[in-house]
Design an enzyme around this catalytic site. Structure first.
Site, mmCIF file in Angstrom:
data_model
loop_
_atom_site.group_PDB
_atom_site.id
_atom_site.type_symbol
_atom_site.label_atom_id
_atom_site.label_comp_id
_atom_site.label_asym_id
_atom_site.label_seq_id
_atom_site.Cartn_x
_atom_site.Cartn_y
_atom_site.Cartn_z
ATOM 1 N N SER A 122 -40.584 -35.892 -16.238
ATOM 2 C CA SER A 122 -40.907 -34.977 -16.906
ATOM 3 C C SER A 122 -41.695 -33.370 -15.993
ATOM 4 O O SER A 122 -41.720 -33.797 -14.702
ATOM 5 C CB SER A 122 -40.878 -34.671 -18.531
ATOM 6 O OG SER A 122 -40.677 -33.292 -18.473
ATOM 7 N N GLU A 216 -33.099 -34.607 -11.570
ATOM 8 C CA GLU A 216 -33.190 -35.181 -13.340
ATOM 9 C C GLU A 216 -33.245 -33.957 -14.118
ATOM 10 O O GLU A 216 -34.261 -32.892 -13.628
ATOM 11 C CB GLU A 216 -33.553 -36.727 -13.621
ATOM 12 C CG GLU A 216 -35.078 -36.406 -13.641
ATOM 13 C CD GLU A 216 -35.330 -35.920 -14.794
ATOM 14 O OE1 GLU A 216 -35.023 -35.690 -16.178
ATOM 15 O OE2 GLU A 216 -36.710 -35.090 -14.989
ATOM 16 N N HIS A 280 -34.703 -37.827 -19.506
ATOM 17 C CA HIS A 280 -34.925 -37.771 -20.510
ATOM 18 C C HIS A 280 -33.579 -38.884 -21.330
ATOM 19 O O HIS A 280 -32.648 -37.968 -21.383
ATOM 20 C CB HIS A 280 -34.438 -36.068 -20.952
ATOM 21 C CG HIS A 280 -36.034 -35.494 -20.512
ATOM 22 N ND1 HIS A 280 -35.798 -35.356 -19.037
ATOM 23 C CD2 HIS A 280 -37.254 -35.294 -20.760
ATOM 24 C CE1 HIS A 280 -37.359 -35.012 -18.510
ATOM 25 N NE2 HIS A 280 -37.289 -33.933 -20.597
#
Length: 305
Positions: A122, A216, A280
């Site tokens: 992230s 992602e 995630h």
């Protein structure tokens, strides 16, 4: 633009040594805060697996939406864990926001001198790109404290084998869109799509030339993913890479996201692996970044060496 020092002038990537079980796993907070109860539960879980743990001070502190008392304090924690000999690997507490704020405080520190496994995802993408490109240090895109607490077998397997033990990783049964006949080979780079895009135009800009770009995302609508991908295309980052790996793109409109991504990336004609459970999601596989990566569409494989 800021001129960054080159800490590995010979250009060779540095793979950190496997985790020494006589040492500790250091937990560091580089971005958002976390409830102490969750953090301590994560510590207990790691101890139940047989690991000793050291938690950096900023993990217990909070300033608005950031962990720690300041950006400098979080940066000092990171450098301390790298330099401290009793720490054998570094686990990020969580993402959120704040990793990019550390850069003024860490650009003079030689992380390559203290190479050790570093894992997170992230917002931590900013640090992955920086450590890969400016310190030639292989890092790991993978689970953080909350992910480990789920006790999911594939997540834990990647954490122990790929991250801590540094074993080569082969993903099988991989699906490809518009696959070419030849394999694509390059160093892996990337992480969260939004964070990758925020590096553009900075001294820390992602360099995709001859590389395999891993992406992602979470919680973004199809139009937002469209905008981010177009930004990478206009910046030349999709053109420069030799192949693309798509991790999980969690969102409410899965069909719309897939059609958006496919409509933008397939016509470019690069090898395009998709549906990798990394990011995630659960399971959350550990993906080496800065490592040699082979996209083998015919063999339905991805190999990280």
């Amino acid at each position: 633009m800021i001129k960054l020092p080159d800490f590995a002038p010979n250009g060779a990537m540095i793979k950190p040594p496997p985790f020494d079980k006589t040492k500790k796993i250091g937990i560091v907070a580089l971005a958002g805060p976390m409830a102490s109860e969750t953090l301590l539960a994560g510590e207990d879980f790691l101890k139940s697996l047989g690991y000793d743990v050291l938690i950096a001070p900023s993990c217990f502190e909070q300033d608005r939406y950031l962990a720690g008392t300041s950006d400098e304090a979080r940066a000092l924690d990171l450098m301390m864990l790298f330099a401290e000999d009793e720490i054998g690997a570094i686990l990020n507490m969580r993402g959120g926001y704040g990793s990019n704020r550390l850069m003024p405080y860490i650009t003079g520190f030689d992380f390559a001198k203290y190479a050790k496994p570093f894992i997170g995802y992230s917002d931590i993408t900013y640090l992955h790109i920086y450590l890969n490109q400016h310190h030639r240090l292989i890092t790991y895109h993978g689970p953080m404290v909350k992910d480990l607490l789920k006790n999911e077998p594939l997540t834990l397997d990647g954490y122990s084998k790929t991250f801590l033990a540094g074993e080569p990783l082969t993903l099988t049964g991989v699906r490809y869109l518009n696959p070419p006949n030849e394999v694509a080979t390059g160093l892996s780079i990337g992480g969260n799509l939004t964070i990758v895009a925020t590096t553009l135009g900075t001294a820390y800009e992602v360099d995709t030339r001859g590389k395999i770009l891993f992406l992602e995302e979470v919680g973004e609508a199809p139009y937002s993913v469209d905008r981010l991908l177009m930004q990478l295309i206009y910046a030349g980052k999709i053109h420069d890479c030799v192949g693309i790996i798509l991790g999980d793109f969690a969102g409410d409109d899965q069909a719309g996201l897939f059609e958006t991504i496919k409509g933008i990336l397939v016509p470019i004609g690069k090898p395009l692996a998709y549906g990798i459970p990394a990011g995630h999601t659960s399971p959350n596989l550990t993906i080496p970044l800065g490592a040699l990566c082979v996209l083998d569409a015919a063999g339905e494989r991805i190999v990280f060496e």
